[in-house]
Design an enzyme around this catalytic site. Structure first.
Site, mmCIF file in Angstrom:
data_model
loop_
_atom_site.group_PDB
_atom_site.id
_atom_site.type_symbol
_atom_site.label_atom_id
_atom_site.label_comp_id
_atom_site.label_asym_id
_atom_site.label_seq_id
_atom_site.Cartn_x
_atom_site.Cartn_y
_atom_site.Cartn_z
ATOM 1 N N ARG A 667 0.862 -1.183 0.000
ATOM 2 C CA ARG A 667 0.000 0.000 0.000
ATOM 3 C C ARG A 667 0.897 1.231 0.000
ATOM 4 O O ARG A 667 1.130 1.861 1.022
ATOM 5 C CB ARG A 667 -0.994 0.002 1.159
ATOM 6 C CG ARG A 667 -0.465 -0.408 2.525
ATOM 7 C CD ARG A 667 -1.633 -0.456 3.486
ATOM 8 N NE ARG A 667 -1.204 -0.692 4.855
ATOM 9 C CZ ARG A 667 -2.048 -0.849 5.873
ATOM 10 N NH1 ARG A 667 -3.347 -0.779 5.657
ATOM 11 N NH2 ARG A 667 -1.614 -1.048 7.091
ATOM 12 N N ASN A 692 7.676 -5.824 3.334
ATOM 13 C CA ASN A 692 7.259 -7.217 3.499
ATOM 14 C C ASN A 692 6.673 -7.826 2.233
ATOM 15 O O ASN A 692 6.339 -8.999 2.218
ATOM 16 C CB ASN A 692 6.222 -7.310 4.627
ATOM 17 C CG ASN A 692 6.718 -8.143 5.790
ATOM 18 O OD1 ASN A 692 7.886 -8.489 5.861
ATOM 19 N ND2 ASN A 692 5.838 -8.466 6.705
ATOM 20 N N ASN A 718 7.519 -12.848 3.708
ATOM 21 C CA ASN A 718 6.483 -12.011 4.314
ATOM 22 C C ASN A 718 6.173 -12.561 5.699
ATOM 23 O O ASN A 718 5.512 -13.597 5.835
ATOM 24 C CB ASN A 718 5.232 -12.007 3.437
ATOM 25 C CG ASN A 718 4.096 -11.214 4.068
ATOM 26 O OD1 ASN A 718 4.324 -10.360 4.923
ATOM 27 N ND2 ASN A 718 2.870 -11.496 3.658
ATOM 28 N N ASP A 740 2.218 1.577 9.160
ATOM 29 C CA ASP A 740 2.189 2.632 8.151
ATOM 30 C C ASP A 740 0.863 3.388 8.135
ATOM 31 O O ASP A 740 0.771 4.480 7.572
ATOM 32 C CB ASP A 740 2.500 2.068 6.760
ATOM 33 C CG ASP A 740 1.565 0.924 6.376
ATOM 34 O OD1 ASP A 740 0.625 0.640 7.146
ATOM 35 O OD2 ASP A 740 1.773 0.323 5.311
ATOM 36 N N ASP A 741 -0.178 2.815 8.766
ATOM 37 C CA ASP A 741 -1.454 3.519 8.808
ATOM 38 C C ASP A 741 -1.722 4.178 10.156
ATOM 39 O O ASP A 741 -2.832 4.634 10.409
ATOM 40 C CB ASP A 741 -2.604 2.574 8.461
ATOM 41 C CG ASP A 741 -2.700 1.401 9.427
ATOM 42 O OD1 ASP A 741 -1.777 1.225 10.242
ATOM 43 O OD2 ASP A 741 -3.697 0.664 9.362
ATOM 44 N N GLU A 827 2.092 -10.870 16.665
ATOM 45 C CA GLU A 827 3.476 -10.506 16.970
ATOM 46 C C GLU A 827 3.548 -9.454 18.063
ATOM 47 O O GLU A 827 4.505 -9.441 18.865
ATOM 48 C CB GLU A 827 4.195 -10.046 15.700
ATOM 49 C CG GLU A 827 4.020 -8.584 15.319
ATOM 50 C CD GLU A 827 2.649 -8.237 14.789
ATOM 51 O OE1 GLU A 827 2.391 -7.051 14.534
ATOM 52 O OE2 GLU A 827 1.812 -9.155 14.622
ATOM 53 N N ASP A 828 2.563 -8.574 18.148
ATOM 54 C CA ASP A 828 2.560 -7.557 19.193
ATOM 55 C C ASP A 828 2.301 -8.176 20.562
ATOM 56 O O ASP A 828 2.899 -7.778 21.563
ATOM 57 C CB ASP A 828 1.523 -6.477 18.880
ATOM 58 C CG ASP A 828 0.174 -7.056 18.473
ATOM 59 O OD1 ASP A 828 0.044 -8.299 18.422
ATOM 60 O OD2 ASP A 828 -0.743 -6.272 18.193
#
Length: 914
Positions: A667, A692, A718, A740-741, A827-828
């Site tokens: 994106r 990614n 990825n 990124d958002d 992952e967080d």
């Protein structure tokens, strides 16, 4: 009259427009704007809008000037026509004047906006000037620090290795039993920068007489050493030499063993810097070096007497009963519940106990008897009385029902089979381990096996006998995992264990699990710890931890298109910090001063890290009394409000910057907008974009110039785990992981950075979540609803220390990373689990605006319902891997100091909106 006045008005207007200052022109124009309508109204009121009114007003005026009663009709018509012409001319002139008025009004608006632009430019330039002044002050401080720095920046010296013909003469001690490191170890072969090279005598190449070594032990030791970073295949440059001599099915005589050892090619007549490893894989493993002249070689085994063990020279080893390598969490029990069925358990058989009834009545006076008089018969009597006089449930067996394994004389036999013994330990809160009656025996294979099994199965060891030598006790604090009491306190044992609260037991069981996972669980961990003990003895730092390469997504010939100018959304115009060039965090400052710090923490202590988040800060006065290099106190130490606050970082640590790591996937417009918003962000070192996607970026994509380097990293696959790889391009301790958002204002980012600097060992971020207990299914749920408690901060916008990137990528159990890849999720959560497990602290949430996500971004994965179902599964699986729930709750968030505080008008708040 009107036709004569208008040209003059035009000439005057041109004169004023070209020769008069702007302020005067504005006043003149205002005067004209007022007077012109009045004049127009006057004319219109006298001339009229239709013919009848014109005739009436004209007649009135004509009658006033002259008498038209005698005027001929033809002349009257002439006068009327003249008046109409005058009216038409006046109307034309009025329209021209109105146009002129509108033009002048537009010019006034244009001049006014121009004045506003000039004012804005002036304010902007003034703020830039202030920033430049602050930056100039920073440069002056750097120059001053460089000129007065008492300890210059130095690099590590070149690797120093011993020469081929190195035979330093070391005066021998009077007896090998008197060997210590200072008298028997050759330090000349182990320079501080040698990186501790280790040579292994492969039993297949060097016959030391121990034929038929246990196959699993031989292969696992070889595999562990060959994979070790310190191994060398050049014996001439080695610092130490490893000789594997046990377990073997057939052993040589002591004389033959001694001859074989002395015949090793690098023995150098006295065995200096050799480590003779007798690693126990069998219960029958015993001391094989008694009566053997081992010279200056170090002994490493499980069995020692107090005469044989040379303190801080020889090493006590645990038995190698586990797997060769790999994660061991699958074979461990959960830490909870803390209280198990049995309060205390013991299973064993003492060969020298009389065969008469063992229910001896011990007088109360005997409870204070010390020394050898308190024999094992008395211990059994006390245990029986404890079992019969308490409401607690105990499990004591003094005779083996099936097989029994005897050790040295005076030692309790180990009852079999293993499954029966393990079943008891799984149900025990504490496990009693009784030292041999002969107090000169300070370690045996059976005692070490009991300790090993207790840690593995979660029963807190209670060592009865304070003469036990624990494995790797130079590095491991065993008092955090075991209760150690002398035998004379056997009558107080029940009272003592009763004083341990649930929190105490949890802490000890958790630490015992950490010891097992890091140092005892596999052959590889035992060998690695053995080398770490000796390496720290000689003062050599560990090998620097591996960093992940960060290749650019662009090849060497491609030059991405730059975007120099772009429109930014209006943000707060407050100054948030000086303009600085990229400044990397100092690395490897504690190479020699922090050799032992990490061995009693979860993680991976076998590597040297550039920085860790655990170092204590210096005192506040140090920065003013000779140790101020790098510090930037607020107001140079005098403090201050917002203005002084925004000119310096302050705090308790020297100045630093942070790196933004931004994960992106197909994106590009969202990514470019996110990068544009970072322009002018203070304290930003660089931006690392983790690309990614398998697709290359568009060649037409314009990358914004934001004042710092933007490095786009090409990934091999990825994976969300790529977010936490310790890339070598990251040169700062602080990492801001951001999606990124995610849309954060500059002041929010800087505030989060300042908070992280005071809590470097924790995750500091913006969106909070928590784990909730599922009452119906008795498990854990991931919850994103509004709550007054939180236990996680999402790493879509969070600061953390780079140290945790190493642990996440290299030390955290692989099963967790595999689940992240399987679900493309969690992952967080995994990072929050890791940090809370290491620190036993919750994350810190800092204040942020309500609108966290950007409204124009594509739909996120988190909207899907399956996203939450996967996160429920992740939380429960991660807690099984760790053996407990590491996450902790917190009930507060952080705001700036002067937030909502009333201050005088001549002062500023720390942040305008935070």
């Amino acid at each position: 009259m009107a036709s004569w006045d208008l040209p003059r008005i035009r000439s005057y207007a041109r004169y004023w427009a070209t020769h008069v200052k702007l302020s005067r022109l504005i006043l003149v124009l205002l005067f004209i704007l007022i007077t012109v309508p009045l004049i127009a109204h006057y004319y219109l009121s006298n001339i009229g809008a239709d013919d009848d009114d014109d005739v009436h007003r004209s007649r009135s005026k004509l009658e006033h000037d002259e008498d038209f009663s005698n005027v001929k009709p033809s002349n009257l018509k002439f006068h009327v026509d003249e008046l109409k012409k005058i009216k038409s001319s006046v109307n034309t002139e009025l329209r021209d004047m109105e146009k002129q008025r509108q033009r002048l009004k537009a010019e006034i608006v244009e001049y006014t906006s121009h004045v506003e632009r000039l004012k804005h430019e002036y304010e902007t330039m003034n703020k830039d000037l202030e920033k430049m002044k602050v930056t100039l002050e920073q440069v002056k401080l750097e120059m001053m620090e460089a000129s007065v720095r008492s300890m210059p920046e130095i690099q590590a010296p070149r690797r120093i290795l011993p020469s081929t013909a190195d035979n330093v003469d070391i005066p021998p001690p009077l007896s090998p039993h008197w060997c210590r490191m200072f008298s028997c170890f050759d330090y000349s072969r182990c320079a501080l920068s040698s990186e501790f090279p280790v040579y292994f005598y492969n039993p297949e190449d060097y016959d030391v007489g121990m034929n038929n070594l246990e196959p699993f032990l031989l292969s696992s030791v070889k595999s562990a050493l060959n994979a070790n970073v310190h191994i060398t295949f050049n014996a001439n440059i080695a610092c130490v030499y490893i000789v594997l001599v046990g377990d073997a099915s057939a052993k040589l005589s002591k004389g033959a063993l001694q001859t074989k050892l002395h015949g090793l090619p690098y023995w150098r007549q006295d065995g200096r810097n050799h480590i003779l490893v007798n690693l126990a894989r069998k219960f029958s493993n015993q001391d094989i070096f008694d009566g053997v002249n081992t010279g200056r070689a170090l002994l490493a085994q499980s069995s020692f007497t107090d005469i044989q063990l040379r303190n801080r020279f020889d090493m006590v080893l645990p038995p190698a009963l586990g797997a060769a390598s790999g994660d061991v969490w699958q074979e461990l029990l959960p830490i909870l519940p803390v209280r198990r069925k049995y309060m205390l358990s013991f299973v064993g058989e003492y060969r020298n106990l009389p065969k008469i009834k063992l229910n001896l009545n011990l007088p109360k006076s005997k409870s204070t008897i010390l020394g050898k008089e308190f024999n094992d018969e008395s211990i059994v009597a006390v245990l029986k009385r404890m079992e019969s006089s308490s409401h607690d449930l105990f499990y004591f067996k003094y005779v083996c029902e099936n097989e029994r394994i005897f050790g040295v004389s005076g030692e309790w036999a180990l009852c079999g089979p293993d499954t029966a013994r393990h079943d008891v330990l799984k149900q025990s809160t504490f496990s009693l381990i009784v030292m041999p009656t002969n107090q000169s025996i300070i370690s045996t294979t059976l005692t070490q096996i009991r300790l090993y099994e207790a840690l593995k199965l979660g029963a807190v060891p209670v060592i009865l006998g304070d003469n036990l030598q624990f494995p790797f006790s130079e590095l491991i604090d065993w008092y955090q995992a075991a209760i150690i009491v002398p035998k004379s306190r056997i009558t107080e044992l029940h009272f003592l264990t009763r004083t341990y609260t649930d929190r105490d037991i949890f802490k000890m069981r958790r630490h015992g699990r950490i010891i097992y996972e890091l140092y005892l669980g596999t052959t590889k961990s035992i060998i690695t710890t053995l080398l770490a003990v000796l390496r720290t003895r000689v003062g050599i730092p560990a090998t620097p931890v591996q960093e992940e390469s960060s290749p650019s997504i662009f090849n060497k010939t491609f030059v991405p298109i730059k975007q120099d100018s772009f429109q930014l959304d209006a943000e707060s115009d407050e100054m948030l910090g000086p303009i600085e060039p990229p400044y990397a965090s100092p690395k490897f400052k504690g190479n020699y001063s922090e050799l032992f710090n990490l061995f009693n923490l979860p993680g991976d202590p076998f590597w040297l890290y550039p920085n860790t988040p655990f170092g204590p800060p210096m005192s506040s006065d140090a920065k003013f009394l000779g140790s101020g290099v790098g510090f930037r106190p607020i107001g140079k130490g005098e403090g201050g409000s917002g203005k002084e606050f925004n000119e310096a970082l302050g705090g308790n640590v020297p100045r630093e910057q942070f790196t933004i790591v931004m994960l992106t996937y197909e994106r590009e417009p969202v990514l470019i907008n996110a990068l544009q918003r970072l322009k002018g962000l203070p304290y930003l070192n660089k931006v690392l974009v983790v690309w990614n996607s398998p697709m290359q970026p568009s060649v037409e994509l314009r990358w914004p110039e934001i004042g710092v380097p933007v490095h786009v990293v090409k990934t091999t696959k990825n994976s969300l785990n790529n977010r936490f790889l310790p890339y070598d391009a990251i040169e700062t301790e602080a990492i801001l992981s951001i999606d990124d958002d995610a849309h954060l204002r500059h002041d929010e980012i800087i505030f989060g950075f300042r908070v992280w600097r005071e809590a470097r060992d924790r995750v500091v971020g913006f969106p909070g979540r928590y784990h909730a207990w599922d009452l119906k299914h008795q498990g854990w749920l991931y919850n994103s609803n509004y709550s007054c408690e939180l236990s996680m901060v999402l790493t879509g916008a969070a600061f953390f220390h780079k140290y945790y990137a190493y642990l996440y990528s290299y030390s955290m159990p692989q099963a967790i990373r595999d689940m992240v890849d399987e679900y493309v999720n969690c992952e967080d959560i995994a990072m929050n689990f890791l940090v809370s497990h290491i620190t036993r602290k919750p994350p810190i949430k800092v204040t942020s605006r309500w609108t966290f996500r950007c409204p124009g971004c594509p739909q996120a994965l988190s909207i899907d319902e399956s996203h939450f179902q996967e996160r429920h599964k992740c939380i429960n699986f991660f807690s099984r891997v760790y053996g407990y729930m590491p996450l902790l709750y917190t009930q507060f968030r952080v705001d700036s100091v002067l937030f909502k505080t009333r201050i005088s008008h001549d002062k500023q708040k720390c942040f305008r909106f935070i």
